[in-house]
Design a protein around this motif. Sequence first.
Motif, PDB file in Angstrom:
ATOM      1  N   ALA A  19       0.822  -1.211   0.000  1.00  0.00           N
ATOM      2  CA  ALA A  19       0.000   0.000   0.000  1.00  0.00           C
ATOM      3  C   ALA A  19       0.848   1.248   0.000  1.00  0.00           C
ATOM      4  O   ALA A  19       0.520   2.253  -0.631  1.00  0.00           O
ATOM      5  N   GLN A  20       1.996   1.188   0.690  1.00  0.00           N
ATOM      6  CA  GLN A  20       2.854   2.370   0.769  1.00  0.00           C
ATOM      7  C   GLN A  20       3.554   2.631  -0.550  1.00  0.00           C
ATOM      8  O   GLN A  20       3.866   3.773  -0.867  1.00  0.00           O
ATOM      9  N   LYS A  21       3.847   1.580  -1.335  1.00  0.00           N
ATOM     10  CA  LYS A  21       4.653   1.750  -2.532  1.00  0.00           C
ATOM     11  C   LYS A  21       3.842   2.146  -3.756  1.00  0.00           C
ATOM     12  O   LYS A  21       4.401   2.486  -4.778  1.00  0.00           O
ATOM     13  N   ALA A 244      18.869   7.227   3.510  1.00  0.00           N
ATOM     14  CA  ALA A 244      18.571   5.883   4.031  1.00  0.00           C
ATOM     15  C   ALA A 244      19.646   4.880   3.662  1.00  0.00           C
ATOM     16  O   ALA A 244      19.362   3.711   3.424  1.00  0.00           O
ATOM     17  N   ALA A 245      20.893   5.332   3.613  1.00  0.00           N
ATOM     18  CA  ALA A 245      21.975   4.481   3.121  1.00  0.00           C
ATOM     19  C   ALA A 245      22.532   3.570   4.208  1.00  0.00           C
ATOM     20  O   ALA A 245      22.708   3.993   5.347  1.00  0.00           O
ATOM     21  N   HIS A 269      15.580   8.454   8.426  1.00  0.00           N
ATOM     22  CA  HIS A 269      14.265   8.524   9.066  1.00  0.00           C
ATOM     23  C   HIS A 269      14.318   7.769  10.381  1.00  0.00           C
ATOM     24  O   HIS A 269      14.997   6.754  10.500  1.00  0.00           O
ATOM     25  N   PHE A 270      13.575   8.220  11.374  1.00  0.00           N
ATOM     26  CA  PHE A 270      13.850   7.851  12.761  1.00  0.00           C
ATOM     27  C   PHE A 270      13.797   6.360  13.085  1.00  0.00           C
ATOM     28  O   PHE A 270      14.538   5.890  13.925  1.00  0.00           O
ATOM     29  N   ARG A 271      12.938   5.574  12.466  1.00  0.00           N
ATOM     30  CA  ARG A 271      12.893   4.149  12.789  1.00  0.00           C
ATOM     31  C   ARG A 271      13.353   3.269  11.637  1.00  0.00           C
ATOM     32  O   ARG A 271      13.101   2.066  11.618  1.00  0.00           O
ATOM     33  N   ASP A 349      10.514   3.542   3.588  1.00  0.00           N
ATOM     34  CA  ASP A 349       9.764   3.884   2.377  1.00  0.00           C
ATOM     35  C   ASP A 349      10.215   5.220   1.792  1.00  0.00           C
ATOM     36  O   ASP A 349      10.300   6.231   2.497  1.00  0.00           O
ATOM     37  N   SER A 350      10.500   5.236   0.501  1.00  0.00           N
ATOM     38  CA  SER A 350      11.030   6.436  -0.154  1.00  0.00           C
ATOM     39  C   SER A 350      10.042   7.599  -0.123  1.00  0.00           C
ATOM     40  O   SER A 350      10.446   8.771  -0.067  1.00  0.00           O
ATOM     41  N   PHE A 351       8.741   7.296  -0.166  1.00  0.00           N
ATOM     42  CA  PHE A 351       7.758   8.382  -0.125  1.00  0.00           C
ATOM     43  C   PHE A 351       7.798   9.108   1.217  1.00  0.00           C
ATOM     44  O   PHE A 351       7.661  10.330   1.271  1.00  0.00           O
ATOM     45  N   ARG A 352       7.972   8.364   2.307  1.00  0.00           N
ATOM     46  CA  ARG A 352       8.060   8.997   3.624  1.00  0.00           C
ATOM     47  C   ARG A 352       9.231   9.977   3.678  1.00  0.00           C
ATOM     48  O   ARG A 352       9.120  11.072   4.228  1.00  0.00           O
TER      49      ARG A 352
END
Length: 374
Positions: A19-21, A244-245, A269-271, A349-352
């Motif tokens: 759903a996120q992608k 996010a590397a 991103h934090f988590r 997730d890249s969108f986030r």
Amino acid sequence: MKSLCFFLLSLFPFLLLFAQKQRPVTIVQSATVAFRPTKPFDHFTTNSNTYSARNAYLTMLASRECYLDVVGARNESEYSRLVRPVFEEWGFERVAFLRNSRTSTQCIVASKSDMVLITFRGSEFGAPPTAVGASIDINGWRRAASIELPNVLLESAVKDWVATDAHLAPMSGPRWSGSKVHAGFGTALESIIDRIISELNGPAAASNKPVYVTGHSLGGALAVLAAFRLKKAGFRVAGAYPHAAPKVGDIVFSAKYAALGIPTFRTVHFRDLVPTFPGPEMVAAYNRMVQNRALLDGRKARGSDLIAAYTHVPAKLKYISRDGSIFTNPSPQTVARDQGPVLRFRDHDSFRYCLQLYNALSPEEQRSLQPPAR
């Protein structure tokens, strides 16, 4: 009935990732500011060594467009056709899609009058998961297994997550100035770096232009390695924006990278679980495997085959917190309090990343740049 319920619950995380992608036509905009359409990369700052929130957002936007499923492509040929108009609409005059099918490594070299942007694709994911039977070779240990993988671009996903991301063995040599780098990432970069250099020396004519490198996930790791190699080759690497590397090399590589003085801005991103990879537990398990294999062969493990630790290169860390605030180089205590006990893949997730970086822009910057599309 219980078995059916358990099966449905086990699918939930993958359906959530699916759903996120997806990318419906709707546009998500977090602020009530009027959008003035312009060419986004006309707003890219090329004359500063300091962090730019606009640059961070634009490089993440470009990194997201490197995913085949985000663009809506079913294969690389279709992707190449669909992605060029996107970068051209953003203001780039030449867009080259480079790939190596053996390592499943892909990048875009986009150039305009005042800059070159090199964007690496991250590990492919699609939807919904399918169990795939495969015989996989990780660091020389062959295992037959049934792997749960997304149904879209299965071959690419296998190469990314098994042949590249999970290949923890170190590689070294003159090209890495005597340091050790993650063999999966290093091999992927080696498979395409000569074509990138040819593009920069040829049609992109980058000799007098600043070169920026970026990517999300695996793409961020490749961006760091490419920045190192291109800088050593004499190109004007003006900035690296890895998002996010994961970690790419040992402490010696980090020192060699720092000596080159490449302005590097790392977003986390934090988590997000991926930037913690490869962690000390994975490194310890790998070293035990190498030592045990040497014992079976009646010898001692070579030091060159072992890993002390993988670490991130020196960079300005931009940390996206739980509430969307962005901190620069936060303390470990701040990060630990913010993250809680569990790191999650869904926060990769890249969108986030795109949305949070867009939210961090000033109202004036948001008026000039389009928010990310889901």
